[in-house]
Design an enzyme around this catalytic site. Structure first.
Site, PDB file in Angstrom:
ATOM      1  CB  THR A 189      19.612  29.293  41.885  1.00 46.70           C
ATOM      2  OG1 THR A 189      18.367  29.503  42.538  1.00 46.70           O
ATOM      3  CG2 THR A 189      19.586  29.994  40.538  1.00 46.70           C
ATOM      4  CG  LEU A 191      23.293  32.779  41.779  1.00 49.62           C
ATOM      5  CD1 LEU A 191      23.874  31.843  40.727  1.00 49.62           C
ATOM      6  CD2 LEU A 191      22.140  33.568  41.195  1.00 49.62           C
ATOM      7  CG  ASP A 192      17.753  31.322  46.278  1.00 46.04           C
ATOM      8  OD1 ASP A 192      18.255  32.200  46.989  1.00 46.04           O
ATOM      9  OD2 ASP A 192      16.583  31.371  45.849  1.00 46.04           O
ATOM     10  CE  LYS A 193      21.806  22.787  49.874  1.00 51.00           C
ATOM     11  NZ  LYS A 193      21.365  22.138  51.139  1.00 51.00           N
TER      12      LYS A 193
END
Length: 369
Positions: free
Chosen positions: A164, A160-162
């Site tokens: 998110t 997951l993105d930082k």
């Protein structure tokens, strides 16, 4: 001597005072009187000095109360935004064991094969330049906290993105991790995200299927970002749709979306990424639908890095000034997950508190799951 001691002096100090009086006056009849007077004078001097010290302290406290706190906004909403940004930075400074403990507390589900956590905001999955703490580095510690000192380190199954938050699957061994990665790759895992976007998508439900590619943006601040690489374009002469040659570096990207609620120039969307391209949801919403995610300052402009511009009604509902909008966090949350393991695993994770507060302020009604 008795008078001096009673006046608050120790016997040795009283003897010294008596000797001084004898030396000056040359008489032995007055030392007790003189000693008592000197002791009283000394006591008064000390009392006066103490009073002055207390006044200085009180004046300092009054001065501090009167000094404006330039770094702390008066508005509660602005203060919460700054505090949240500060908290995200602090997560990069804590000891790895502390981060592992936080992840343990955020465990949503676990069995003999997997562990599912609620990923906190601002914590990167992988390491890199200027990154002190990341999830991959603390997986061995987390495994021991969940099981015992002999536990095998956990394995990442996806990322997951930082910025998110939400459901993230970890495997207890490499074999299970490989199996789950294959499920993700072959699109057998169903993932559903919640996002608060600026504007309403048109139509309110559909599929965005536009390839994506990473490009360098030449501006006053050169940077790299993902962008769309469509296979079609409009003919400038006739306005017809023409197929173009596919960019050899572009990746296929497919996103399904559905409008759940709208209010205050914002929308609550349910997103289902069919593919897993970097920043896919953010780019498809911002560039494909023209509805960037609230707090996504990177993809709110085509050719520059700048704070997201918010509509007046949104600022009013959030009780936020445009100059402070740069502190708004990304409102993207991995909400639901269906994993075909065993009898099937279906999990739901509530959005973080800041996400819930934004929903309430914007008056976006959350549908029942």
């Amino acid at each position: 001597m008795a008078a001096a001691s009673a006046a608050g002096l120790c016997p040795r100090a009283a003897v010294g005072l008596c000797w001084a009086v004898r030396s000056v006056c040359g008489r032995a009849a007055e030392p007790e009187l003189r000693a008592e007077q000197l002791a009283e004078r000394l006591r008064q001097r000390r009392s006066e000095e103490e009073r002055q010290r207390q006044e200085v302290k009180k004046g300092g406290r009054e001065g501090q109360r009167q000094m404006p706190r330039l770094q702390v906004p008066k508005d509660p909403a602005q203060r919460r935004v700054q505090e949240f940004a500060k908290l995200s930075k602090q997560l990069q400074q804590v000891h790895p064991n502390v981060l592992a403990k936080v992840l343990k507390q955020e465990t949503i589900y676990q069995n003999e094969e997997i562990v599912v956590i609620n990923k906190p905001y601002g914590v990167p999955v992988h390491g890199g330049p200027r990154i002190k703490n990341c999830i991959s580095d603390v997986l061995p510690v987390l495994a021991k906290m969940l099981e015992n000192m002999r536990a095998e380190p956990l394995h990442l199954c996806h990322r997951l993105d930082k910025e998110t938050t939400g459901l993230m699957v970890l495997a207890r061994n490499k074999e299970v991790a490989d199996k789950i990665r294959l499920l993700f790759k072959t699109r057998q895992v169903e993932k559903f995200y919640w996002a608060i976007s600026l504007g309403d998508p048109e139509p309110s439900e559909g599929t965005v299927e536009i390839p994506m590619v990473e490009k360098e943006v030449q501006s006053h601040q050169p940077h790299y970002k993902m962008t769309l690489a469509p296979n079609y374009r409009l003919s400038p002469e006739e306005g017809k749709v023409l197929r173009t040659r596919r960019n050899q570096h572009a990746e296929t990207a497919v996103t399904r979306y559905r409008l759940l609620a709208r209010s205050a120039a914002c929308s609550l969307l349910e997103l289902q990424p069919i593919t897993g391209v970097k920043h896919q949801l953010r780019v498809h919403l911002a560039y494909g639908l023209g509805c960037p995610i609230l707090g996504d300052h990177k993809y709110s402009h085509w050719s520059k890095l700048a704070p997201q511009k918010l509509p007046e009604i949104t600022l009013k509902r959030l009780k936020l000034e445009q100059s402070k909008a740069r502190h708004l966090p990304l409102h993207l949350h991995a909400h639901r997950l269906s994993l075909p393991l065993g009898q099937g695993i279906n999990l739901v994770c509530k959005p973080p508190l800041f996400f819930q507060k934004t929903l309430k302020k914007l008056e976006l009604e959350v549908p029942d799951d």
